[in-house]
Design a protein around this motif. Sequence first.
Motif, short mmCIF file in Angstrom:
data_model
loop_
_atom_site.label_atom_id
_atom_site.label_comp_id
_atom_site.label_asym_id
_atom_site.label_seq_id
_atom_site.Cartn_x
_atom_site.Cartn_y
_atom_site.Cartn_z
N SER A 53 0.84 -1.20 0.00
CA SER A 53 0.00 0.00 0.00
C SER A 53 0.87 1.25 0.00
O SER A 53 2.07 1.20 0.31
N LEU A 54 0.26 2.36 -0.37
CA LEU A 54 0.95 3.66 -0.38
C LEU A 54 0.95 4.28 1.00
O LEU A 54 -0.02 4.16 1.76
N ARG A 55 2.03 4.96 1.31
CA ARG A 55 2.09 5.73 2.54
C ARG A 55 3.15 6.81 2.38
O ARG A 55 3.93 6.78 1.43
N THR A 56 3.18 7.76 3.29
CA THR A 56 4.22 8.78 3.27
C THR A 56 5.21 8.50 4.40
O THR A 56 4.85 7.97 5.45
N VAL A 57 6.46 8.87 4.16
CA VAL A 57 7.50 8.81 5.20
C VAL A 57 8.05 10.22 5.33
O VAL A 57 8.78 10.71 4.46
N ALA A 58 7.68 10.88 6.42
CA ALA A 58 8.06 12.28 6.62
C ALA A 58 9.47 12.39 7.20
O ALA A 58 9.98 11.47 7.84
N THR A 59 10.10 13.53 6.96
CA THR A 59 11.36 13.82 7.63
C THR A 59 11.09 14.02 9.12
O THR A 59 10.00 14.43 9.52
N ASN A 60 12.07 13.70 9.94
CA ASN A 60 11.87 13.79 11.40
C ASN A 60 11.59 15.21 11.87
O ASN A 60 10.90 15.41 12.87
N ASP A 61 12.12 16.20 11.13
CA ASP A 61 12.01 17.58 11.60
C ASP A 61 10.87 18.35 10.97
O ASP A 61 10.57 19.47 11.39
N ASP A 62 10.21 17.78 9.95
CA ASP A 62 9.10 18.50 9.31
C ASP A 62 8.09 17.49 8.77
O ASP A 62 8.34 16.83 7.76
N PRO A 63 6.94 17.35 9.43
CA PRO A 63 5.94 16.37 8.99
C PRO A 63 5.34 16.67 7.63
O PRO A 63 4.69 15.79 7.04
N ASP A 64 5.54 17.88 7.13
CA ASP A 64 5.00 18.24 5.83
C ASP A 64 6.00 18.09 4.69
O ASP A 64 5.73 18.47 3.55
N VAL A 65 7.17 17.57 4.99
CA VAL A 65 8.15 17.22 3.96
C VAL A 65 8.29 15.70 4.00
O VAL A 65 8.76 15.15 5.00
N ALA A 66 7.87 15.04 2.92
CA ALA A 66 7.78 13.59 2.99
C ALA A 66 8.05 12.94 1.64
O ALA A 66 7.87 13.55 0.58
N ALA A 67 8.49 11.68 1.72
CA ALA A 67 8.63 10.83 0.54
C ALA A 67 7.39 9.95 0.45
O ALA A 67 6.70 9.68 1.45
N ILE A 68 7.09 9.49 -0.76
CA ILE A 68 5.97 8.57 -0.98
C ILE A 68 6.55 7.18 -1.18
O ILE A 68 7.47 6.97 -1.98
N VAL A 69 6.01 6.21 -0.45
CA VAL A 69 6.54 4.86 -0.43
C VAL A 69 5.42 3.87 -0.73
O VAL A 69 4.29 4.03 -0.25
N TYR A 70 5.73 2.85 -1.51
CA TYR A 70 4.78 1.77 -1.81
C TYR A 70 5.40 0.48 -1.31
O TYR A 70 6.41 0.01 -1.85
N GLY A 71 4.79 -0.10 -0.26
CA GLY A 71 5.46 -1.22 0.41
C GLY A 71 6.79 -0.73 0.94
O GLY A 71 6.86 0.26 1.65
N PRO A 72 7.92 -1.36 0.56
CA PRO A 72 9.22 -0.86 0.98
C PRO A 72 9.87 0.06 -0.03
O PRO A 72 10.98 0.53 0.19
N ILE A 73 9.20 0.33 -1.15
CA ILE A 73 9.83 0.97 -2.30
C ILE A 73 9.56 2.48 -2.31
O ILE A 73 8.40 2.92 -2.36
N VAL A 74 10.64 3.26 -2.27
CA VAL A 74 10.53 4.71 -2.37
C VAL A 74 10.23 5.09 -3.82
O VAL A 74 10.93 4.67 -4.75
N LEU A 75 9.16 5.88 -4.01
CA LEU A 75 8.77 6.34 -5.33
C LEU A 75 9.29 7.76 -5.54
O LEU A 75 9.30 8.57 -4.60
N ALA A 76 9.70 8.06 -6.75
CA ALA A 76 10.19 9.40 -7.07
C ALA A 76 9.42 9.93 -8.27
O ALA A 76 8.98 9.17 -9.13
N GLY A 77 9.27 11.24 -8.30
CA GLY A 77 8.58 11.88 -9.41
C GLY A 77 9.52 12.14 -10.57
O GLY A 77 10.58 12.74 -10.39
N GLU A 78 9.15 11.68 -11.77
CA GLU A 78 9.97 11.91 -12.95
C GLU A 78 9.90 13.37 -13.37
O GLU A 78 8.82 13.95 -13.46
#
Length: 644
Positions: free
Chosen positions: A535-560
């Motif tokens: 499933s999709l989820r976000t992984v936020a930086t420790n210091d800013d909850p509004d700065v986050a990566a998007i992850v699917y399962g264990p896989i970090v997704l990036a925007g082309e």
Amino acid sequence: MIRRVSFICCLLSFVVPIILKAQSHYPGQHKGKFAIEDQLKPAVYSFDLDAVRLLDSRFKQNMEREQKWLATIDTKRLLHSFRTNAGIYDENEGGYFEIKKLAGWESLDCELRGHSTGHILSALALMYASTGDNQYKLKADSLVSGLAEVQQVLNQNGYLSAFPQELINRNMQGKRVWAPWYTLHKIYSGLIDQYLYCNNRLALETVKKMASWAYQKLQIVTPQQRSLMLRNEFGGINESFYNLYTITGNPEDQWLAEFFYHNEMLDPLKEGKDILEKKHANTYIPKLIGLSRNYEIEGKGEGDKIARFFWETVNDHHSFATGSNSDKEKFFKPDHQSAHLTGYTGESCNVYNMLKLSRHLFSHTADVKYADYYEKALYNHILGQQDPETGMIAYFLPMLPGAHKVYSTADSSFWCCVGSGFENQAKYGEAIYYHTEKEVYVNLFIASELDWKEKGFKLKQETTFPETGKMKFSILQSPGLQMGLQIRYPSWALNGALLKVNGKVLPVKQKPGSYLLISRKWKVGDNVEVDFPMSLRTVATNDDPDVAAIVYGPIVLAGEMGTAGMKSPAPFSDPKLYNDYYTYDYKVPSGIVTSLTLKKDNLNISVRPVAGKPLTFRTLKEGILLRPLYDIHQQRYVVYWKLK
């Protein structure tokens, strides 16, 4: 026990080593090659690489590209700087001027020259073990023979390097020098690997002479000099000396390992202090690997506690969603990820060493968190470190929005991460399976076959993971005894698990972050099917909850983000410059999208899968295409987003 070095004449040097029937879990078991038995009884043992064979997957494809690169690097070129240092000139080989010299960090004016030859010795040994193909052993045999000749011609009490001893002298005097012991560590490790994996006795004799030289060389060092010289990067040479000690039983090798215990960096960790900020990360991590090796040999002491604290500190407070760490090679202030989204994050060598440390800690405890980390860093960093078009290696994994990966060249870079990259792509089979006396642990979901020869047990894993969360395990051979199969239930599998044995659904009572145990008398033809819906989820930086990566399962997704402004075909204007990856200007175009409008607790509302394209998604409002970071090459990307 963590010993301190005595600078009085070492009494241990007069003790006759006791030869034991040895068993060491570095790197595997390699029975019969160890004089010193590890006193630690690990929770699980790793399998030797020759027990695992990869089936078709991205991992095997990476390995095959690596094989082609290794085949193209001429042995004479790898030995050239060593032979030059020894003054060897062979007219039958065309002489000095006919050999095309390696460039970058292997050029004759670089103080790290020779390190790549050590890495390649290890890579060839690992590749031989991983494939059984004799070509890798034959090439390595030529390298070892060439190095042994250089050692003999130098005739300096066993000294062997591509640079003169003056670099070592400068280090011992506290003078400016790059990292001579770091470079020697690679050669020590490469020769040890040649003995362990390829049974090359000449490699063992050569590295024993090198150790004898080092022991004599360092006897004159005062405590004050030692403190000063250890501030210079020395890689994992303490680990190499511990490994050599277990092979030889020679107390001089143990003395050398303990000499490189770095009090200034390790003692604060023993007290539970995070002093990592501004410390060079890849200088730090190998110290803990050596400490873990000492703990395994002694079977007691504080080494494991210190290593676990370090690992947890790095993973929890100094790392990105990819499992990588550092900015410009240094640890940043704890929990300040959002302030370090630069083009120089995620040095690949750091991840290489964190994976090594994770393997040690997992073997001690069988704690699933180390396996979860291994998967995260392997897929999101190491797998995508190699460019599938060229086979070249990236030094950094940039987190700068709009940056792109910058790759090495075939013979004109040879950075440290190229060296560790040779090893990374050759040993993918090392952490898929582990075992106890009666159980097999499945830690990674990579298509492969396991042959546990000692038990007469063969297992085949079929999967296209991470394109799906499904995998099938088939029993190819079984001794007919009760045996457990422990399948990792990943922490990211928040939607539960489906488990079938021979087509029959079994109840799953365990929770994510554990293992699914199936214990039975296995028969040939039995199979186990597992499905971990992702499933999709976000992984936020420790210091800013509004700065986050998007992850699917264990896989970090990036925007082309396309290729606007990128240099072609090579990203560097002059790869001969040692550190031009620091001066590289990514020239990120204005207008790169770095913000997304998302509902963090329900990404499915605003991010949808693209039909017919596995692991591909699109944001509905912005129209950004999201794909696995490991699959994005030769173009710009965004990993961390400002969420609105």
